[in-house]
Design a protein around this motif. Structure first.
Motif, mmCIF file in Angstrom:
data_model
loop_
_atom_site.group_PDB
_atom_site.id
_atom_site.type_symbol
_atom_site.label_atom_id
_atom_site.label_comp_id
_atom_site.label_asym_id
_atom_site.label_seq_id
_atom_site.Cartn_x
_atom_site.Cartn_y
_atom_site.Cartn_z
ATOM 1 N N ASN A 1 30.569 31.609 43.256
ATOM 2 C CA ASN A 1 29.592 32.194 41.786
ATOM 3 C C ASN A 1 28.268 32.391 42.109
ATOM 4 N N ILE A 2 28.064 32.710 43.252
ATOM 5 C CA ILE A 2 26.582 33.189 43.607
ATOM 6 C C ILE A 2 26.356 34.564 43.595
ATOM 7 N N ILE A 3 27.717 35.313 43.554
ATOM 8 C CA ILE A 3 27.567 36.607 43.255
ATOM 9 C C ILE A 3 27.395 37.290 41.928
ATOM 10 N N THR A 4 26.748 38.340 41.997
ATOM 11 C CA THR A 4 26.499 39.190 40.651
ATOM 12 C C THR A 4 27.321 40.447 40.901
ATOM 13 N N PRO A 5 28.673 40.327 40.403
ATOM 14 C CA PRO A 5 29.608 41.487 40.524
ATOM 15 C C PRO A 5 29.534 42.608 39.542
ATOM 16 N N ALA A 6 30.109 43.679 39.722
ATOM 17 C CA ALA A 6 30.047 44.765 39.119
ATOM 18 C C ALA A 6 31.243 44.440 37.568
ATOM 19 N N LEU A 7 32.200 43.480 37.731
ATOM 20 C CA LEU A 7 33.014 43.051 36.724
ATOM 21 C C LEU A 7 33.517 41.683 37.165
ATOM 22 N N SER A 8 33.547 41.091 35.987
ATOM 23 C CA SER A 8 34.266 39.709 35.978
ATOM 24 C C SER A 8 35.625 39.797 35.432
ATOM 25 N N VAL A 9 36.593 39.119 35.851
ATOM 26 C CA VAL A 9 37.957 38.778 35.359
ATOM 27 C C VAL A 9 38.195 37.386 35.333
ATOM 28 N N ILE A 10 38.906 37.178 34.360
ATOM 29 C CA ILE A 10 39.575 35.950 34.077
ATOM 30 C C ILE A 10 41.113 35.984 33.599
ATOM 31 N N THR A 11 41.939 35.807 34.318
ATOM 32 C CA THR A 11 43.302 36.059 33.944
ATOM 33 C C THR A 11 43.747 35.392 33.026
ATOM 34 N N ASN A 12 43.857 34.034 33.057
ATOM 35 C CA ASN A 12 44.245 33.221 31.917
ATOM 36 C C ASN A 12 43.830 31.595 31.995
ATOM 37 N N ILE A 13 44.231 30.647 31.079
ATOM 38 C CA ILE A 13 43.734 29.404 31.149
ATOM 39 C C ILE A 13 44.984 28.637 30.870
ATOM 40 N N SER A 14 45.488 27.638 31.765
ATOM 41 C CA SER A 14 46.435 26.779 31.342
ATOM 42 C C SER A 14 46.062 25.447 32.143
#
Length: 439
Positions: free
Chosen positions: A153-166
């Motif tokens: 989590n030290i990168i600054t991406p072009a896009l963030s993705v969070i698939t799901n939560i369980s």
């Protein structure tokens, strides 16, 4: 250091997958210092950052396949590895080799000796450094555990993705969906768009608030696309019929990633592709078809509904938490209904910290079970697992290791039967190369 000494040195660092929470170093201070020591390689290429409880590995491989389809030199960082640590770090689908790993360890050893980073922090720094050395145009970076305090989590991406939560790793990430979501939401960066795979009411509000606070556009994939049906094939591939929820358009896509979990992952991938298109990447329908059709083969994905042989059908899968096990069970039932196998043998093993009271009720009944133990120090004793399973109406025998269990299952299976191996990524990692060679 020789190559072997360097590899032994790396593997001597406590690994979360083997040692558990004692090997977990939350926070980004060490990895930031590590990357400064290396010249901040993570800033030399564009990135896509992928988090989530389940599906983040598959979506990462799909995204990498798409970038490769478009001709980009592409890095891919995922975890855990199945057989060799180099599997975690790939460029254009090719894993790091022993010499490349040793070269990094020799350069990084002074920092490692002084600051004692975790195994995951070392491999994360190694990935960032290798991608820079290899001159990648872009890299897909999968989080390890959580997001907010994850080493990636030290990168600054072009896009963030969070698939799901369980529920998974609740002792570290929290015991409610909203708490876990808050940890995953930590990857959302200022003004960086974020794709969320599933709009669960409890987690959605957390993501919306986090995105709003960062001034980031948020898109929920399950509001964009829906998988209507899946046709599974005995070779492990599948055909997916999908609908666009914006205009009702229906279409079919095929993929060499054939697991039931892809029912949710493909809409997420399609939404990722749209976001990349909005950022100026020319992505056509043919690009999507090519990327999905060859995602596993192009990126070297293993362990996700991987067919090892077809007669009898032998499949392994690394799904290991309740959501992952439920998805596997649904796929097995769908394949049974489609007549793709006759009798089923389940070779099953887990690590000791898994919540068996939530996992065992999800498993199918009226099948043959062979309970075994992953070689990991965290592996649950096979007899203990068998006794717990009996309390849930699941009966079977025990075997000392997965390869002995496979041999036993093959001796009694007919060509039309199916053997499933799973419950833990470590159990899949224990499978001998003899059985991993597809037949």
């Amino acid at each position: 250091m020789t190559t072997q000494e360097a590899l032994d040195y790396l593997m001597s660092i406590p690994m979360f997958q083997q040692a558990g929470s004692v090997a977990y170093n939350p926070g980004t201070e060490r990895i930031e210092a590590f990357c400064r020591f290396l010249g901040d390689p993570q800033k030399r290429y564009r990135t896509i950052h992928v988090a989530g409880t389940n599906g983040k590995g598959s979506v990462s491989h799909m995204a990498a396949s798409l970038l490769m389809t478009k001709g980009f030199r592409t890095g891919l960082y995922t975890s855990p590895h199945i057989h060799h640590v180099g599997e975690r770090v790939r460029v254009d689908g090719v894993a790091m080799n022993d010499g490349q790993i040793a070269d990094f360890i020799c350069r990084a050893k002074p920092f490692i000796d002084e600051h004692l980073p975790s195994f995951f922090e070392v491999t994360t720094a190694m990935a960032f450094d290798f991608f820079a050395q290899q001159g990648v145009d872009a890299a897909v970076i999968e989080t390890g555990l959580g997001g907010r305090l994850d080493a990636t989590n030290i990168i600054t991406p072009a896009l963030s993705v969070i698939t799901n939560i369980s529920f998974d790793h609740t002792a570290i990430l929290g015991d409610t969906i909203s708490k876990i979501a808050a940890e995953k939401a930590g990857i959302i960066k200022e003004s960086v768009p974020v794709v969320i795979g599933e709009s669960d009411p409890e987690s959605a509000v957390v993501f919306i608030e986090a995105a709003h606070a960062c001034g980031s556009r948020i898109v929920f994939a399950d509001k964009m696309y829906r998988t209507d049906s899946v046709d599974y094939h005995r070779d492990g591939s599948a055909s997916y019929t999908l609908s666009s929820l914006l205009d009702g358009y229906r279409f079919t896509l095929s993929s060499d990633l054939g697991g039931e979990c892809q029912r949710l992952n493909i809409p997420t991938f399609l939404t990722v592709a749209e976001q990349l298109r909005e950022q100026g990447l020319d992505i056509t329908k043919e690009d999507i078809e090519d990327a999905l059709g060859h995602a596993a083969a192009r990126t070297g994905l293993t362990g996700r509904w991987q067919v090892l042989r077809e007669r009898p059908l032998v499949v392994c899968d690394t799904g290991h938490n309740p959501a992952g096990i439920e998805t596997v069970t649904k796929q097995i039932e769908a394949m049974r209904q489609a007549g793709l196998f006759s009798e089923l043998t389940m070779i099953f093993g887990v690590v000791a910290d898994k919540d068996l009271e939530h996992i065992l009720p999800l498993l199918p009944h009226n099948v043959r079970y062979i309970f075994t133990r992953p070689s990991s120090a965290r592996g649950l004793d096979a007899e203990t697992l068998r006794q717990s399973a009996r309390n849930h109406g699941l009966d079977g025998t025990t075997s000392p290791d997965v390869n002995t269990a496979i041999k036993e299952a093959l001796e009694t299976a007919s060509p039309d039967d199916m053997i499933f191996i799973g419950g833990s990524s470590y159990l899949v990692g224990d499978i001998s190369p003899e059985y991993m060679q597809r037949r």
